[in-house]
Design a protein around this motif. Sequence first.
Motif, PDB file in Angstrom:
ATOM      1  N   ASN A   2       0.772  -1.301  -0.099  1.00 34.01           N
ATOM      2  CA  ASN A   2      -0.154   0.134   0.024  1.00 34.01           C
ATOM      3  C   ASN A   2       0.922   1.282   0.005  1.00 34.01           C
ATOM      4  O   ASN A   2       0.515   2.245  -0.682  1.00 34.01           O
ATOM      5  CB  ASN A   2      -0.867   0.018   1.240  1.00 34.01           C
ATOM      6  N   ASN A   3       2.109   1.225   0.744  1.00 37.95           N
ATOM      7  CA  ASN A   3       2.914   2.390   0.813  1.00 37.95           C
ATOM      8  C   ASN A   3       3.674   2.611  -0.457  1.00 37.95           C
ATOM      9  O   ASN A   3       3.709   3.776  -1.004  1.00 37.95           O
ATOM     10  CB  ASN A   3       4.000   2.297   1.827  1.00 37.95           C
ATOM     11  N   PHE A   4       3.885   1.440  -1.173  1.00 34.57           N
ATOM     12  CA  PHE A   4       4.392   1.709  -2.691  1.00 34.57           C
ATOM     13  C   PHE A   4       3.280   2.275  -3.602  1.00 34.57           C
ATOM     14  O   PHE A   4       3.714   3.231  -4.350  1.00 34.57           O
ATOM     15  CB  PHE A   4       4.797   0.097  -3.073  1.00 34.57           C
ATOM     16  N   ILE A   5       2.094   1.881  -3.495  1.00 31.63           N
ATOM     17  CA  ILE A   5       1.088   2.552  -4.484  1.00 31.63           C
ATOM     18  C   ILE A   5       0.994   3.912  -4.018  1.00 31.63           C
ATOM     19  O   ILE A   5       0.848   5.090  -4.988  1.00 31.63           O
ATOM     20  CB  ILE A   5       0.036   1.774  -4.173  1.00 31.63           C
ATOM     21  N   SER A   6       1.050   4.310  -2.703  1.00 32.17           N
ATOM     22  CA  SER A   6       0.975   5.649  -2.216  1.00 32.17           C
ATOM     23  C   SER A   6       1.962   6.414  -2.918  1.00 32.17           C
ATOM     24  O   SER A   6       1.971   7.659  -3.178  1.00 32.17           O
ATOM     25  CB  SER A   6       0.843   5.769  -0.925  1.00 32.17           C
ATOM     26  N   LEU A   7       3.267   5.859  -2.787  1.00 27.07           N
ATOM     27  CA  LEU A   7       4.344   6.734  -3.321  1.00 27.07           C
ATOM     28  C   LEU A   7       4.498   7.033  -5.028  1.00 27.07           C
ATOM     29  O   LEU A   7       4.847   7.969  -5.246  1.00 27.07           O
ATOM     30  CB  LEU A   7       5.677   5.749  -3.093  1.00 27.07           C
TER      31      LEU A   7
END
Length: 53
Positions: A2-7
């Motif tokens: 999820n953090n990767f997508i947010s980034l």
Amino acid sequence: MNNFISLLIDLEEINYRQSEDILFNLIENIKIQIVNKQYIDFLGGLYRLKEKL
């Protein structure tokens, strides 16, 4: 994950804002060139603007 997508979303927004800033700056420079009767520079700026769009 999820953090990767947010980034990725944040990076896309930064890239979009930078493109808007560059385009705005180019349009403002074209306006100044018209006022100062720098028609050759104006045509070059207009051509670059067309390439960006």
